[in-house]
Design a protein around this motif. Structure first.
Motif, mmCIF file in Angstrom:
data_model
loop_
_atom_site.group_PDB
_atom_site.id
_atom_site.type_symbol
_atom_site.label_atom_id
_atom_site.label_comp_id
_atom_site.label_asym_id
_atom_site.label_seq_id
_atom_site.Cartn_x
_atom_site.Cartn_y
_atom_site.Cartn_z
ATOM 1 N N ALA A 1 -2.725 17.888 74.677
ATOM 2 C CA ALA A 1 -3.160 16.551 74.263
ATOM 3 C C ALA A 1 -4.550 16.642 73.647
ATOM 4 C CB ALA A 1 -3.177 15.595 75.448
ATOM 5 N N TYR B 1 -0.151 13.821 71.604
ATOM 6 C CA TYR B 1 0.425 14.573 72.713
ATOM 7 C C TYR B 1 1.519 15.524 72.227
ATOM 8 C CZ TYR B 1 -1.783 11.015 75.644
ATOM 9 O OH TYR B 1 -2.688 10.184 76.266
ATOM 10 N N ASP C 1 5.165 16.962 72.562
ATOM 11 C CA ASP C 1 6.406 16.268 72.912
ATOM 12 C C ASP C 1 6.791 16.506 74.370
ATOM 13 O OD1 ASP C 1 8.070 16.749 69.680
ATOM 14 O OD2 ASP C 1 6.645 15.236 70.371
ATOM 15 N N LYS D 1 4.685 13.970 76.478
ATOM 16 C CA LYS D 1 4.580 12.571 76.039
ATOM 17 C C LYS D 1 5.273 11.645 77.034
ATOM 18 C CE LYS D 1 4.726 12.459 71.678
ATOM 19 N NZ LYS D 1 5.184 12.504 70.261
ATOM 20 N N THR E 1 -1.593 11.496 80.264
ATOM 21 C CA THR E 1 -2.502 10.604 79.543
ATOM 22 C C THR E 1 -3.884 11.233 79.467
ATOM 23 O OG1 THR E 1 -1.299 8.655 80.333
ATOM 24 C CG2 THR E 1 -3.487 8.297 79.414
#
Length: 122
Positions: free
Chosen positions: A49, A60, A62, A65, A69
């Motif tokens: 990320a 992000y 995949d 995701k 966060t």
């Protein structure tokens, strides 16, 4: 010059959560794009990320995701990675990095921490 130090790694069961922190030195933290990468033995370090220095926009991989966060607190010179719904395949050493532009390529980041181990048990 920026120095970054990761913390917050550990052992967690699948489905659990961890929050990684990355504390950066220097007065210009807010100018840097910050990112997290991870690496497992025998594999290349992969992008996880990134968060933009200017507008806080995020990107992000995949594979993370919807579960991970990335956030930053410029007042504390800190970037965070909240990891939820962890899977055994998330097991890796997680590295924090600082650079000058948004990128998923590790070559675009100039400063790296020593890493923190995250282990997810099944």
């Amino acid at each position: 010059q920026v120095q970054v130090v990761e913390s917050g790694g550990g052992l967690v069961q699948a489905g659990g959560s961890l929050r990684l922190s990355c504390l950066a030195s220097g007065r210009t933290f807010s100018m840097y794009t910050m990112a997290w990468f991870r690496q497992t033995p025998g594999k290349e370090r992969e992008f996880v990320a990134t968060i933009n220095a200017v507008d806080g926009s995020t990107l992000y991989a995949d594979s993370v995701k919807g579960r991970f966060t990335i956030t930053r607190d410029n007042a504390k010179n800190t970037v965070y990675l909240q990891m939820n719904s962890l899977k055994p395949e998330d097991t890796a050493v997680y590295y924090c990095a600082a650079g000058y532009s948004d990128s998923t390529s590790r070559s675009r980041y100039n400063y790296w921490g020593q890493g923190t181990q995250v282990t997810v048990s099944s």
